[in-house]
Design a protein around this motif. Sequence first.
Motif, PDB file in Angstrom:
ATOM      1  N   ALA B 118       4.215  38.025 -33.465  1.00 40.38           N
ATOM      2  CA  ALA B 118       4.360  38.390 -34.877  1.00 40.38           C
ATOM      3  C   ALA B 118       4.586  37.152 -35.738  1.00 40.38           C
ATOM      4  CB  ALA B 118       5.517  39.366 -35.034  1.00 40.38           C
ATOM      5  N   LEU B 119       5.400  36.225 -35.211  1.00 46.02           N
ATOM      6  CA  LEU B 119       5.712  35.009 -35.962  1.00 46.02           C
ATOM      7  C   LEU B 119       4.448  34.183 -36.200  1.00 46.02           C
ATOM      8  CD1 LEU B 119       7.931  33.004 -37.025  1.00 46.02           C
ATOM      9  CD2 LEU B 119       7.832  31.957 -34.779  1.00 46.02           C
ATOM     10  N   PHE B 120       3.633  34.025 -35.133  1.00 51.94           N
ATOM     11  CA  PHE B 120       2.416  33.228 -35.271  1.00 51.94           C
ATOM     12  C   PHE B 120       1.413  33.896 -36.194  1.00 51.94           C
ATOM     13  CE2 PHE B 120       3.544  31.259 -30.979  1.00 51.94           C
ATOM     14  CZ  PHE B 120       4.144  30.191 -31.604  1.00 51.94           C
ATOM     15  N   LYS B 121       1.499  35.209 -36.247  1.00 54.99           N
ATOM     16  CA  LYS B 121       0.623  35.891 -37.197  1.00 54.99           C
ATOM     17  C   LYS B 121       1.064  35.581 -38.634  1.00 54.99           C
ATOM     18  CE  LYS B 121      -1.400  40.052 -38.699  1.00 54.99           C
ATOM     19  NZ  LYS B 121      -1.203  41.456 -38.982  1.00 54.99           N
ATOM     20  N   GLU B 122       2.394  35.652 -38.844  1.00 56.00           N
ATOM     21  CA  GLU B 122       2.921  35.340 -40.177  1.00 56.00           C
ATOM     22  C   GLU B 122       2.563  33.910 -40.587  1.00 56.00           C
ATOM     23  OE1 GLU B 122       7.140  36.037 -40.505  1.00 56.00           O
ATOM     24  OE2 GLU B 122       6.881  38.118 -39.863  1.00 56.00           O
ATOM     25  N   LEU B 123       2.582  33.026 -39.604  1.00 62.67           N
ATOM     26  CA  LEU B 123       2.299  31.628 -39.893  1.00 62.67           C
ATOM     27  C   LEU B 123       0.802  31.353 -40.000  1.00 62.67           C
ATOM     28  CD1 LEU B 123       4.808  29.901 -37.474  1.00 62.67           C
ATOM     29  CD2 LEU B 123       4.930  29.913 -39.946  1.00 62.67           C
ATOM     30  N   GLY B 124       0.001  32.353 -39.681  1.00 58.62           N
ATOM     31  CA  GLY B 124      -1.438  32.175 -39.780  1.00 58.62           C
ATOM     32  C   GLY B 124      -2.045  31.460 -38.579  1.00 58.62           C
ATOM     33  N   VAL B 125      -1.270  31.334 -37.490  1.00 58.15           N
ATOM     34  CA  VAL B 125      -1.796  30.676 -36.302  1.00 58.15           C
ATOM     35  C   VAL B 125      -2.676  31.633 -35.502  1.00 58.15           C
ATOM     36  CG1 VAL B 125      -1.180  29.571 -34.125  1.00 58.15           C
ATOM     37  CG2 VAL B 125       0.176  29.134 -36.178  1.00 58.15           C
ATOM     38  N   LEU B 126      -2.234  32.885 -35.440  1.00 60.51           N
ATOM     39  CA  LEU B 126      -2.996  33.910 -34.726  1.00 60.51           C
ATOM     40  C   LEU B 126      -3.468  34.959 -35.722  1.00 60.51           C
ATOM     41  CD1 LEU B 126      -0.722  34.496 -31.597  1.00 60.51           C
ATOM     42  CD2 LEU B 126      -2.936  33.362 -31.644  1.00 60.51           C
ATOM     43  N   SER B 127      -4.667  35.509 -35.476  1.00 57.50           N
ATOM     44  CA  SER B 127      -5.177  36.477 -36.451  1.00 57.50           C
ATOM     45  C   SER B 127      -4.537  37.848 -36.282  1.00 57.50           C
ATOM     46  CB  SER B 127      -6.694  36.586 -36.325  1.00 57.50           C
ATOM     47  OG  SER B 127      -7.041  36.970 -35.016  1.00 57.50           O
ATOM     48  N   LYS B 128      -4.218  38.234 -35.035  1.00 55.80           N
ATOM     49  CA  LYS B 128      -3.644  39.572 -34.832  1.00 55.80           C
ATOM     50  C   LYS B 128      -2.194  39.530 -34.387  1.00 55.80           C
ATOM     51  CE  LYS B 128      -7.978  41.529 -33.233  1.00 55.80           C
ATOM     52  NZ  LYS B 128      -8.498  41.686 -31.879  1.00 55.80           N
ATOM     53  N   GLY B 129      -1.882  38.600 -33.500  1.00 56.22           N
ATOM     54  CA  GLY B 129      -0.498  38.456 -33.064  1.00 56.22           C
ATOM     55  C   GLY B 129      -0.024  39.500 -32.080  1.00 56.22           C
ATOM     56  N   HIS B 130      -0.961  40.223 -31.466  1.00 57.33           N
ATOM     57  CA  HIS B 130      -0.538  41.243 -30.507  1.00 57.33           C
ATOM     58  C   HIS B 130      -0.284  40.604 -29.141  1.00 57.33           C
ATOM     59  CE1 HIS B 130      -4.725  40.607 -29.796  1.00 57.33           C
ATOM     60  NE2 HIS B 130      -4.767  41.437 -28.767  1.00 57.33           N
ATOM     61  N   LEU B 131       0.319  41.394 -28.256  1.00 53.53           N
ATOM     62  CA  LEU B 131       0.685  40.889 -26.946  1.00 53.53           C
ATOM     63  C   LEU B 131      -0.017  41.710 -25.875  1.00 53.53           C
ATOM     64  CD1 LEU B 131       2.816  38.903 -25.575  1.00 53.53           C
ATOM     65  CD2 LEU B 131       4.155  40.944 -25.204  1.00 53.53           C
ATOM     66  N   ILE B 132      -0.746  41.019 -25.008  1.00 51.69           N
ATOM     67  CA  ILE B 132      -1.336  41.706 -23.858  1.00 51.69           C
ATOM     68  C   ILE B 132      -0.586  41.230 -22.628  1.00 51.69           C
ATOM     69  CG2 ILE B 132      -3.416  42.005 -22.463  1.00 51.69           C
ATOM     70  CD1 ILE B 132      -3.757  43.309 -25.097  1.00 51.69           C
ATOM     71  N   GLU B 133       0.045  42.185 -21.952  1.00 49.50           N
ATOM     72  CA  GLU B 133       0.890  41.860 -20.819  1.00 49.50           C
ATOM     73  C   GLU B 133       0.127  42.163 -19.540  1.00 49.50           C
ATOM     74  OE1 GLU B 133       4.632  43.890 -21.568  1.00 49.50           O
ATOM     75  OE2 GLU B 133       5.336  42.989 -19.704  1.00 49.50           O
ATOM     76  N   VAL B 134      -0.068  41.158 -18.707  1.00 48.82           N
ATOM     77  CA  VAL B 134      -0.806  41.413 -17.468  1.00 48.82           C
ATOM     78  C   VAL B 134      -0.068  40.810 -16.281  1.00 48.82           C
ATOM     79  CG1 VAL B 134      -3.058  41.479 -18.585  1.00 48.82           C
ATOM     80  CG2 VAL B 134      -2.187  39.319 -17.722  1.00 48.82           C
ATOM     81  N   GLU B 135      -0.433  41.270 -15.100  1.00 51.93           N
ATOM     82  CA  GLU B 135       0.079  40.660 -13.883  1.00 51.93           C
ATOM     83  C   GLU B 135      -1.088  40.427 -12.941  1.00 51.93           C
ATOM     84  OE1 GLU B 135       2.890  43.706 -12.881  1.00 51.93           O
ATOM     85  OE2 GLU B 135       1.354  44.763 -11.734  1.00 51.93           O
ATOM     86  N   ARG B 136      -0.796  39.908 -11.789  1.00 49.75           N
ATOM     87  CA  ARG B 136      -1.841  39.523 -10.842  1.00 49.75           C
ATOM     88  C   ARG B 136      -2.891  40.621 -10.672  1.00 49.75           C
ATOM     89  NH1 ARG B 136      -2.964  36.527  -5.854  1.00 49.75           N
ATOM     90  NH2 ARG B 136      -4.174  37.974  -4.605  1.00 49.75           N
ATOM     91  N   ALA B 137      -2.423  41.842 -10.475  1.00 50.27           N
ATOM     92  CA  ALA B 137      -3.351  42.934 -10.169  1.00 50.27           C
ATOM     93  C   ALA B 137      -4.350  43.184 -11.296  1.00 50.27           C
ATOM     94  CB  ALA B 137      -2.565  44.203  -9.890  1.00 50.27           C
ATOM     95  N   ASP B 138      -3.972  42.804 -12.536  1.00 48.60           N
ATOM     96  CA  ASP B 138      -4.891  43.012 -13.651  1.00 48.60           C
ATOM     97  C   ASP B 138      -5.971  41.937 -13.706  1.00 48.60           C
ATOM     98  OD1 ASP B 138      -3.461  45.236 -14.760  1.00 48.60           O
ATOM     99  OD2 ASP B 138      -1.927  43.775 -15.312  1.00 48.60           O
ATOM    100  N   LEU B 139      -5.725  40.826 -13.028  1.00 51.08           N
ATOM    101  CA  LEU B 139      -6.637  39.697 -13.152  1.00 51.08           C
ATOM    102  C   LEU B 139      -7.515  39.510 -11.923  1.00 51.08           C
ATOM    103  CD1 LEU B 139      -4.130  37.102 -14.671  1.00 51.08           C
ATOM    104  CD2 LEU B 139      -5.825  38.450 -15.899  1.00 51.08           C
ATOM    105  N   VAL B 140      -6.912  39.757 -10.768  1.00 52.77           N
ATOM    106  CA  VAL B 140      -7.599  39.424  -9.532  1.00 52.77           C
ATOM    107  C   VAL B 140      -8.477  40.592  -9.090  1.00 52.77           C
ATOM    108  CG1 VAL B 140      -7.240  38.935  -7.091  1.00 52.77           C
ATOM    109  CG2 VAL B 140      -5.862  37.779  -8.811  1.00 52.77           C
ATOM    110  N   GLY B 141      -9.701  40.262  -8.727  1.00 55.38           N
ATOM    111  CA  GLY B 141     -10.641  41.301  -8.341  1.00 55.38           C
ATOM    112  C   GLY B 141     -10.737  41.475  -6.847  1.00 55.38           C
ATOM    113  N   GLU B 142     -11.721  42.232  -6.413  1.00 57.62           N
ATOM    114  CA  GLU B 142     -11.809  42.593  -5.003  1.00 57.62           C
ATOM    115  C   GLU B 142     -12.918  41.858  -4.262  1.00 57.62           C
ATOM    116  OE1 GLU B 142     -12.108  46.781  -5.395  1.00 57.62           O
ATOM    117  OE2 GLU B 142     -10.085  46.853  -6.253  1.00 57.62           O
ATOM    118  N   TYR B 143     -13.858  41.298  -4.983  1.00 55.09           N
ATOM    119  CA  TYR B 143     -14.930  40.580  -4.286  1.00 55.09           C
ATOM    120  C   TYR B 143     -15.274  39.341  -5.106  1.00 55.09           C
ATOM    121  CZ  TYR B 143     -17.116  43.692  -7.647  1.00 55.09           C
ATOM    122  OH  TYR B 143     -17.401  44.379  -8.780  1.00 55.09           O
ATOM    123  N   ILE B 144     -16.083  38.497  -4.539  1.00 51.63           N
ATOM    124  CA  ILE B 144     -16.395  37.227  -5.197  1.00 51.63           C
ATOM    125  C   ILE B 144     -17.067  37.499  -6.539  1.00 51.63           C
ATOM    126  CG2 ILE B 144     -17.820  35.124  -5.010  1.00 51.63           C
ATOM    127  CD1 ILE B 144     -17.280  35.258  -1.990  1.00 51.63           C
TER     128      ILE B 144
END
Lengths: 202, 323
Positions: B118-144
């Motif tokens: 939110a702060l970076f949005k107010e400062l104009g650094v980020l356009s939306k300022g939302h937060l996407i929370e992920v962990e390993r399982a959201d990033l790592v896939g099952e095959y090459i």
Amino acid sequence: MNKCLIVGRPNVGKTAFLLSFSRYLGLKDIEIKVRTSDGSIHSRKRRLEDAYSELVQSSPHTTQELQSVVLKLPVGKGYRVFELVDSAGLIDGVHANPVIRAAIAQTIEAIAAASVVAHMFDAALLGSAGYSEGIGQVDRDLFEYAKLQADYFILANKMDLSGAERGLELIRSTFHQVPVFPVSAKTMEGFKEVKRHVSRLV
Amino acid sequence: MRPAYTNSRQIYQELAKGNLGTVEALHALRLLQANGSVSTLPASAGDPTGKPNNALEELNKLIGLEAVKKLVEEIQAFVQIRRYRQEYGLKAEPLVLHMIFKGNPGTGKTTVARILGALFKELGVLSKGHLIEVERADLVGEYIGHTAQRTREQVKKALGGILFIDEAYSLARGGEKDFGKEAIDTLVKAMEDHKDELILILAGYRREMEKFVQSNPGLSSRFPIILEFPDYNLTELMEIAKLMVKEREYRLSEAAEKCLYNLLKNQVDNYDENRGNARLVRNLVERSIRRQAVRLTRAGQFDRNSLTVLTEADILAAAEGAE
């Protein structure tokens, strides 16, 4: 939870509508939450029939607090839950009884908090031959104020009685560009349309 | 001439007193509204159309976290001054705001990340300022090839905001052949490709994070901001509990406060793994509120006072349910 507030003059059938509509939606027992004008809240559980004889009377100002039931409307594949709130009858001037005055003030205050306002009229009284007063000032002002505050529609009640058609016409010619639903709290006539309308709003 | 009303509360009162009729009251209310005067809704009702919340203010409301607050203030000042320098044609350091958060669970990492967005949005650094929370399982896939694709998807969702990777070291867990490595490489590339529209935060336990950064030499230079989140001490935990209770319009009875204090003290003294965990305090408070509701419903009788008080019994019942 969204609130749908029923307002109107005394004895137009607000409480009867609350109970009938609850029955129409399949309830047999109801839990009525009562909010008095001094701010305390309690709830009563009743069988619907008992609630009728206890809460609905032919004398005006039977309801002197906000009483509400939580209802479920089927919407799509699920349900939408909302609170249907019944209120004290409104009169033009100042009532001599301070309890009723407090109840009226509470009703007016509740309008600002409601998301839907159902303004109820006694169509049979308005259409009866001996009644010459027409639509009163408080109803006109209520219309002007409530439609700014919430989704607003009109219930023309007591359509089962003679003369009500004339009353309905009078209502429709007085208040433009708002939905008017002819209903009867007694026979449940017109409830289907009200249900459909309310499920779109709450 | 009727007096002009400045808020609707006055009108309701005059109506109840009998100084106004219903018709006059409705008139007055409409007039009030037409003049666009202040509504009488309590401030807590929240006004989405109101002025934006000051993110820094929100951060300062958090209990403890002094080092974090100080660093955030520095970042804010730096971002602002950098912009002014640019306006004067002076050299501006590139704005690299990727961060590493170190600390135990429940020490405020996610909360701070959200506020930073939110702060970076107010400062104009980020356009939306939302937060996407992920962990390993959201990033790592099952095959090459799958991992790069999944990671890019998450990055895409986070563009304009913050990508928050919890327990980031788990990406380096499986050694050379693990797909986690592929996720890291994809993230590093995304940081370059989208350097103006994405902030990456890697979070996790302190020791594991330190090892993770050491074993991946490319990382430390890319994450110049490191925030440490210490465990909350007993006083802070009590303050947090009281603030939570107050924000929800409840209060603790004297016995309840003592009881809560003892519960928390016990945790801290026994080096319980959850000592200093604000999330557990929140869960405890929320469970107490539900226990109070059950207690009141059973009693079937309540007034304004009893609706707001949490008793010792509520706290104990909540603590019992937690184990």
